[in-house]
Design a protein around this motif. Sequence first.
Motif, PDB file in Angstrom:
ATOM      1  N   ARG A 175       0.844  -1.200   0.000  1.00 14.40           N
ATOM      2  CA  ARG A 175       0.000   0.000   0.000  1.00 14.40           C
ATOM      3  C   ARG A 175       0.877   1.248   0.000  1.00 14.40           C
ATOM      4  N   PRO A 176       1.475   1.602  -1.139  1.00 15.45           N
ATOM      5  CA  PRO A 176       2.401   2.746  -1.192  1.00 15.45           C
ATOM      6  C   PRO A 176       1.789   4.052  -0.713  1.00 15.45           C
ATOM      7  N   SER A 177       0.526   4.328  -1.106  1.00 13.09           N
ATOM      8  CA  SER A 177      -0.091   5.586  -0.701  1.00 13.09           C
ATOM      9  C   SER A 177      -0.313   5.624   0.803  1.00 13.09           C
ATOM     10  N   ALA A 178      -0.732   4.494   1.374  1.00 14.85           N
ATOM     11  CA  ALA A 178      -0.924   4.426   2.820  1.00 14.85           C
ATOM     12  C   ALA A 178       0.412   4.541   3.540  1.00 14.85           C
ATOM     13  N   ALA A 179       1.449   3.940   2.964  1.00 15.80           N
ATOM     14  CA  ALA A 179       2.785   4.012   3.560  1.00 15.80           C
ATOM     15  C   ALA A 179       3.277   5.453   3.599  1.00 15.80           C
ATOM     16  N   ARG A 180       3.056   6.190   2.487  1.00 17.57           N
ATOM     17  CA  ARG A 180       3.470   7.594   2.469  1.00 17.57           C
ATOM     18  C   ARG A 180       2.700   8.398   3.498  1.00 17.57           C
ATOM     19  N   ALA A 181       1.402   8.091   3.655  1.00 18.82           N
ATOM     20  CA  ALA A 181       0.584   8.812   4.635  1.00 18.82           C
ATOM     21  C   ALA A 181       1.077   8.553   6.050  1.00 18.82           C
ATOM     22  N   VAL A 182       1.408   7.287   6.345  1.00 19.50           N
ATOM     23  CA  VAL A 182       1.906   6.955   7.682  1.00 19.50           C
ATOM     24  C   VAL A 182       3.268   7.590   7.919  1.00 19.50           C
ATOM     25  N   THR A 183       4.117   7.606   6.863  1.00 22.52           N
ATOM     26  CA  THR A 183       5.423   8.238   6.999  1.00 22.52           C
ATOM     27  C   THR A 183       5.272   9.720   7.312  1.00 22.52           C
ATOM     28  N   ARG A 184       4.371  10.392   6.588  1.00 24.75           N
ATOM     29  CA  ARG A 184       4.140  11.817   6.850  1.00 24.75           C
ATOM     30  C   ARG A 184       3.585  12.027   8.249  1.00 24.75           C
ATOM     31  N   THR A 185       2.708  11.117   8.682  1.00 23.71           N
ATOM     32  CA  THR A 185       2.171  11.227  10.038  1.00 23.71           C
ATOM     33  C   THR A 185       3.276  11.079  11.073  1.00 23.71           C
ATOM     34  N   SER A 186       4.213  10.155  10.818  1.00 20.06           N
ATOM     35  CA  SER A 186       5.350   9.979  11.717  1.00 20.06           C
ATOM     36  C   SER A 186       6.206  11.239  11.764  1.00 20.06           C
ATOM     37  N   GLY A 187       6.451  11.837  10.594  1.00 18.12           N
ATOM     38  CA  GLY A 187       7.224  13.075  10.560  1.00 18.12           C
ATOM     39  C   GLY A 187       6.521  14.192  11.297  1.00 18.12           C
ATOM     40  N   ALA A 188       5.199  14.296  11.100  1.00 21.13           N
ATOM     41  CA  ALA A 188       4.425  15.322  11.802  1.00 21.13           C
ATOM     42  C   ALA A 188       4.457  15.087  13.306  1.00 21.13           C
ATOM     43  N   ALA A 189       4.450  13.802  13.705  1.00 25.39           N
ATOM     44  CA  ALA A 189       4.514  13.492  15.135  1.00 25.39           C
ATOM     45  C   ALA A 189       5.843  13.942  15.723  1.00 25.39           C
ATOM     46  N   MET A 190       6.926  13.723  14.986  1.00 27.60           N
ATOM     47  CA  MET A 190       8.235  14.179  15.456  1.00 27.60           C
ATOM     48  C   MET A 190       8.254  15.701  15.615  1.00 27.60           C
ATOM     49  N   LEU A 191       7.680  16.406  14.631  1.00 30.15           N
ATOM     50  CA  LEU A 191       7.617  17.866  14.717  1.00 30.15           C
ATOM     51  C   LEU A 191       6.788  18.302  15.921  1.00 30.15           C
ATOM     52  N   GLY A 192       5.632  17.664  16.102  1.00 29.62           N
ATOM     53  CA  GLY A 192       4.760  18.036  17.213  1.00 29.62           C
ATOM     54  C   GLY A 192       5.387  17.782  18.568  1.00 29.62           C
ATOM     55  N   ILE A 193       6.024  16.614  18.707  1.00 25.91           N
ATOM     56  CA  ILE A 193       6.658  16.278  19.978  1.00 25.91           C
ATOM     57  C   ILE A 193       7.829  17.213  20.249  1.00 25.91           C
ATOM     58  N   GLY A 194       8.626  17.492  19.209  1.00 27.23           N
ATOM     59  CA  GLY A 194       9.752  18.401  19.380  1.00 27.23           C
ATOM     60  C   GLY A 194       9.300  19.791  19.776  1.00 27.23           C
ATOM     61  N   ALA A 195       8.258  20.293  19.102  1.00 28.60           N
ATOM     62  CA  ALA A 195       7.739  21.624  19.429  1.00 28.60           C
ATOM     63  C   ALA A 195       7.159  21.667  20.834  1.00 28.60           C
ATOM     64  N   PHE A 196       6.457  20.589  21.224  1.00 27.28           N
ATOM     65  CA  PHE A 196       5.870  20.545  22.562  1.00 27.28           C
ATOM     66  C   PHE A 196       6.946  20.548  23.638  1.00 27.28           C
ATOM     67  N   LEU A 197       7.977  19.720  23.448  1.00 30.47           N
ATOM     68  CA  LEU A 197       9.067  19.666  24.431  1.00 30.47           C
ATOM     69  C   LEU A 197       9.761  21.020  24.551  1.00 30.47           C
ATOM     70  N   LEU A 198       9.979  21.659  23.405  1.00 22.23           N
ATOM     71  CA  LEU A 198      10.651  22.949  23.403  1.00 22.23           C
ATOM     72  C   LEU A 198       9.810  24.015  24.103  1.00 22.23           C
ATOM     73  N   ALA A 199       8.522  24.063  23.754  1.00 25.65           N
ATOM     74  CA  ALA A 199       7.636  25.058  24.360  1.00 25.65           C
ATOM     75  C   ALA A 199       7.456  24.804  25.852  1.00 25.65           C
ATOM     76  N   GLU A 200       7.306  23.513  26.214  1.00 27.58           N
ATOM     77  CA  GLU A 200       7.104  23.167  27.626  1.00 27.58           C
ATOM     78  C   GLU A 200       8.300  23.594  28.484  1.00 27.58           C
ATOM     79  N   ARG A 201       9.496  23.384  27.942  1.00 24.76           N
ATOM     80  CA  ARG A 201      10.700  23.720  28.723  1.00 24.76           C
ATOM     81  C   ARG A 201      10.927  25.226  28.783  1.00 24.76           C
ATOM     82  N   LEU A 202      10.731  25.906  27.651  1.00 29.03           N
ATOM     83  CA  LEU A 202      10.990  27.341  27.610  1.00 29.03           C
ATOM     84  C   LEU A 202       9.991  28.126  28.469  1.00 29.03           C
ATOM     85  N   THR A 203       8.772  27.615  28.604  1.00 30.00           N
ATOM     86  CA  THR A 203       7.792  28.316  29.432  1.00 30.00           C
ATOM     87  C   THR A 203       8.082  28.209  30.926  1.00 30.00           C
TER      88      THR A 203
END
Length: 205
Positions: A175-203
């Motif tokens: 399922r190439p299209s589903a694989a790309r969607a999951v990969t993008r979701t994983s990348g978005a999760a990394m961005l979200g977690i990184g931003a959350f950790l950064l904001a949580e610590r800086l506040t």
Amino acid sequence: MDSGLLFSFLAVDLLLVCVPGADWAYVIATGLRGGPVARAVAGLVCGYALHTVLATAGLAVLVAGSPGLLTAVTVAGAGYLLWLGCNVLRHPATPSAADPAAADARPFLRGAVISGLNPKGLLLYLSVLPQFLTLRGPHLPVPAQTAALGLLHMACCAAVYLTVGTLARALLAARPSAARAVTRTSGAAMLGIGAFLLAERLTTL
């Protein structure tokens, strides 16, 4: 150590490890890119081995008690997750795509950096693990108990992350299209977690 405490720690630890986070996102992305899942997981486990050594030596408490040092670790970990997440979103791959990193040590090193710089892992060793230590009676010394629980956590991580990476690749292989969607979701999760950790610590500064 008391067997009841060991089983209680195992149950709590498995619950925490099974909650998706940066480790999940990385191992899923590695599996879908056709990279070596086992090598990526070994890197993640190696990062937690560092946390285990720090906790056993009592250095984890020192890091947690030093706002400047804890902030530096948090910012470094969050920054790396943001960089990695951007790369995953820019270059989403399918399971059939060849991964040039498969032949070198990059998957292992990336995994070690992700878990080694993960402040949530450090806090796990500081806030959860101590609750399962036996301080009185004829038991193993506290450092030995800490090391044993840390090794148990590493084993849980290895089992869960290997399963996640293998299933991600097997279920989405056709399922190439589903694989790309999951990969993008994983990348978005990394961005979200990184931003959350950064904001949580800086506040908290």
